[in-house]
Every structure is written in C-alpha cells, then in structure tokens.
Design a protein around this motif. Structure first.
Motif, short mmCIF file in Angstrom:
data_model
loop_
_atom_site.label_atom_id
_atom_site.label_comp_id
_atom_site.label_asym_id
_atom_site.label_seq_id
_atom_site.Cartn_x
_atom_site.Cartn_y
_atom_site.Cartn_z
N LEU A 76 -21.95 -9.99 26.30
CA LEU A 76 -23.35 -10.41 25.51
C LEU A 76 -24.15 -9.21 25.12
O LEU A 76 -24.56 -9.20 24.32
CB LEU A 76 -24.05 -11.42 26.55
N ALA A 77 -24.17 -8.03 25.65
CA ALA A 77 -24.70 -6.96 25.36
C ALA A 77 -24.06 -6.13 24.26
O ALA A 77 -24.69 -5.85 23.37
CB ALA A 77 -24.91 -5.97 26.56
N LEU A 78 -23.00 -6.17 24.38
CA LEU A 78 -21.91 -5.75 23.19
C LEU A 78 -22.33 -6.32 21.74
O LEU A 78 -22.34 -5.90 20.59
CB LEU A 78 -20.53 -5.37 23.60
N LEU A 79 -22.26 -7.69 22.24
CA LEU A 79 -22.37 -8.48 20.96
C LEU A 79 -23.73 -8.57 20.53
O LEU A 79 -24.02 -8.31 19.09
CB LEU A 79 -22.28 -10.07 21.48
N GLN A 80 -24.82 -8.43 21.03
CA GLN A 80 -26.16 -8.19 20.77
C GLN A 80 -26.10 -6.77 19.85
O GLN A 80 -26.90 -6.64 19.07
CB GLN A 80 -27.16 -8.24 21.97
N PHE A 81 -25.59 -5.58 20.34
CA PHE A 81 -25.48 -4.61 19.71
C PHE A 81 -24.94 -4.70 18.15
O PHE A 81 -25.45 -4.00 17.44
CB PHE A 81 -24.97 -3.46 20.77
N ALA A 82 -23.99 -5.37 18.51
CA ALA A 82 -23.10 -5.38 17.25
C ALA A 82 -23.55 -6.26 16.05
O ALA A 82 -23.59 -5.88 14.89
CB ALA A 82 -21.51 -5.99 17.33
N LEU A 83 -24.19 -7.28 16.39
CA LEU A 83 -24.62 -8.19 15.65
C LEU A 83 -26.24 -7.85 14.98
O LEU A 83 -26.94 -7.22 15.72
CB LEU A 83 -24.87 -9.55 16.03
N PRO A 84 -26.48 -8.04 13.61
CA PRO A 84 -27.99 -7.47 13.16
C PRO A 84 -29.19 -8.31 13.70
O PRO A 84 -28.71 -9.42 14.49
CB PRO A 84 -27.54 -7.79 11.72
N LYS A 85 -29.86 -7.65 14.18
CA LYS A 85 -31.22 -8.22 14.67
C LYS A 85 -31.40 -9.59 13.74
O LYS A 85 -31.37 -9.62 12.62
CB LYS A 85 -32.49 -7.40 14.35
N ASP A 86 -32.08 -10.40 14.46
CA ASP A 86 -32.42 -11.82 13.95
C ASP A 86 -31.17 -12.54 13.21
O ASP A 86 -31.39 -13.28 12.29
CB ASP A 86 -33.69 -11.93 13.01
N TYR A 87 -30.10 -12.34 13.68
CA TYR A 87 -28.74 -13.00 13.02
C TYR A 87 -28.78 -14.47 13.62
O TYR A 87 -28.94 -14.73 14.70
CB TYR A 87 -27.56 -12.13 13.62
N SER A 98 -13.11 -11.19 22.60
CA SER A 98 -14.35 -10.41 22.50
C SER A 98 -14.23 -9.26 21.66
O SER A 98 -15.04 -8.86 20.85
CB SER A 98 -14.96 -10.18 24.00
N ILE A 99 -12.97 -8.34 21.79
CA ILE A 99 -12.87 -7.37 20.85
C ILE A 99 -13.03 -7.82 19.40
O ILE A 99 -13.61 -7.36 18.68
CB ILE A 99 -11.49 -6.63 21.18
N ILE A 100 -12.01 -8.89 19.00
CA ILE A 100 -12.25 -9.58 17.88
C ILE A 100 -13.62 -9.99 17.23
O ILE A 100 -14.14 -9.45 15.97
CB ILE A 100 -11.16 -10.76 17.71
N VAL A 101 -14.25 -10.67 18.17
CA VAL A 101 -15.70 -11.21 17.94
C VAL A 101 -16.60 -9.86 17.75
O VAL A 101 -17.65 -9.99 16.56
CB VAL A 101 -16.32 -12.09 19.06
N ILE A 102 -16.54 -8.89 18.40
CA ILE A 102 -17.49 -7.80 18.34
C ILE A 102 -16.94 -6.83 17.00
O ILE A 102 -18.13 -6.50 16.43
CB ILE A 102 -17.33 -6.73 19.55
N VAL A 103 -15.91 -6.86 16.79
CA VAL A 103 -15.38 -6.05 15.49
C VAL A 103 -16.09 -6.97 14.34
O VAL A 103 -16.53 -6.31 13.43
CB VAL A 103 -14.06 -5.80 15.33
N SER A 104 -15.73 -8.23 14.50
CA SER A 104 -16.30 -8.84 13.33
C SER A 104 -17.83 -9.08 13.20
O SER A 104 -18.42 -8.88 11.88
CB SER A 104 -15.90 -10.39 13.49
N GLY A 105 -18.64 -8.76 14.23
CA GLY A 105 -20.03 -8.89 14.29
C GLY A 105 -20.46 -7.50 13.82
O GLY A 105 -21.51 -7.43 13.30
N LEU A 106 -19.76 -6.34 13.97
CA LEU A 106 -19.90 -5.10 13.06
C LEU A 106 -20.11 -5.31 11.81
O LEU A 106 -20.82 -4.35 11.18
CB LEU A 106 -19.20 -4.01 13.92
#
Lengths: 160, 81
Positions: free
Chosen positions: A50-61, A134-142
């Motif tokens: 969840l922390a990595l996802l928050q870091f990867a996604l833009p703010k207020d996404y 989670s790797i796929i989601v975080i990379v997509s989030g970036l």
C-alpha cells in the motif's frame, strides 16, 4: 530371501541414518516454522504494498474505471489470503494417538505433514501471485499521469 | 498394495557373532508379470539385540517386490535376547 552379507554400519551409512532421523524428527517443525515465518512476511507485505502504491500513484488519484480500483486492491487482498492460508497451516488441531502404536503415530504424522504441505503450497502460490500482481500494479501506477489541474484564468483588465 | 510378513534369518551378526531373525514387511508389486523378474538386492539397517547397536545387511529377494521394511526382531528371538 537370503542374506548376502552383513557388516557393521560404515561411517557413510551412519551419516545417512542420522540425516534420515533428523529429517523424520524435524519434518513437522520445518513446515510449521515456514508457515509461521510466512504469516509474518505476508501480513507485512500488505502495508508495504500500500505504501509503494501510494508512492507510485499521483496525489489525489481517483481510478477512472471501477476495475482499476479492484486491480489496485487485489494484490493486498491476495496477500491477506496467503497469510490466512499460512495461519491455517500452523493452526493447532486436536487429535489423539497412542504412543504404544507406531502405526497410529506414523499415520498422524503423515496426515499432519500432508496438511502442512498443502497449506504451505497454497499459501506460497497465493503469495507469489500477489507479489507478481503488486509489481504489475505498481509499475502501471508509475505510468499514470497526474491529472491536468485547471489553470487559473488569466485576469485581463481593460483600462478605459 | 499387498503386503506380506516374512522372516529374515541373519546367521552371523557382525556385532555379536550370534544369529538373529528379523520380521520384514514385504510389499509385493500389484502388477503381474509374464516373466519372472530378476532377483533384487536390498540393503537395510537392523538392530543387534545383544549390543543394542545397528548394523547393515544386504539380502536378495525373488519375485516382483516393490519395498521391504524391517519391522523388528522376530517374536521368538525377543525372549531369547
């Protein structure tokens, strides 16, 4: 049935016997320790993800489609399922056997090892799927671009 | 799988020099072969009742056998030791 030859145990045979004895005695505790360790790893992976996802996604996404939200939550949920499976592996069970009956002890031991093995395998499969997801989601989030903020209208003053 | 009990006599124990008899659990193969399979050699650990230590013995079996397990000392021998 005839004996060809008999001899005192060679050092190699002694070592093999000791190794077998150790495996037999530790077979349950090894599986149990693995499950216990993986419960901690799987539960610890949830906040980390969840922390990595928050870091990867833009703010207020805000996900534009509902399935994007589900996909973002899925790895965390699978980590939770994995930790539950590992916890079930170490869950204490009631049962009884007589120490006078080696067959009964062997049967209970076999059953416990099989049960532990099944939960450990199922938990590990879930954990691996969750880690990959989670790797796929975080990379997509970036790759998600920050939403374009509405610019302040330029103020024009007309001086007469 | 069909299992049968058999007795294996060891004429001279390598540890104490006496003869011992052991009960074995023989797992016979479920498949019937037209030809007789070649004799198979097995190595198993046994415990000498006099010394209480283990020794290894190699023995041969005939027929289709999948596994041989040592159950322990033959009943008649238990009293004798």
């Amino acid at each position: 049935m005839s004996v060809i030859h008999a001899q005192a145990m060679t050092p190699h045979s002694k070592a093999l016997y000791e190794a077998g004895k150790q495996m037999l005695v530790e077979s349950i505790s090894v599986g149990r320790e693995f499950c216990k360790f993986m419960v901690g790893v799987s539960t610890g992976a949830i906040p980390l993800y969840l922390a990595l996802l928050q870091f990867a996604l833009p703010k207020d996404y805000r996900p534009s489609w509902w399935w994007k939200g589900v996909a973002a939550i899925a790895p965390g949920a699978i980590f939770l399922v994995a930790s539950l499976l590992f916890a079930l592996g170490v869950f204490p069970r009631t049962g009884k056997f007589s120490l006078d009956l080696p067959e009964e002890i062997d049967q209970v031991r076999d059953h416990t090892i099989k049960r532990l093995g099944n939960f450990a395998l199922a938990g590990f499969v879930c954990f691996t799927i969750a880690a990959l997801a989670s790797i796929i989601v975080i990379v997509s989030g970036l790759r998600v671009k920050e939403p374009v903020k509405p610019t302040k209208p330029t103020e024009i003053r007309i001086v007469k | 799988m069909p299992t049968v009990s058999e007795v294996l006599p060891i004429p001279k124990c390598p540890l104490c020099g006496m003869s011992h008899e052991y009960d074995l659990e023989v797992v016979r193969s479920g498949f019937l072969n037209a030809s007789e399979p070649p004799p198979r050699t097995w190595t198993r650990f046994f415990t000498c009742p006099s010394k209480g230590e283990m020794f290894e013995a190699e023995f041969q079996t005939s027929g289709a056998i999948d596994d041989v397990r040592v159950k322990g000392l033959h009943e008649d021998q238990e009293g004798a030791s």
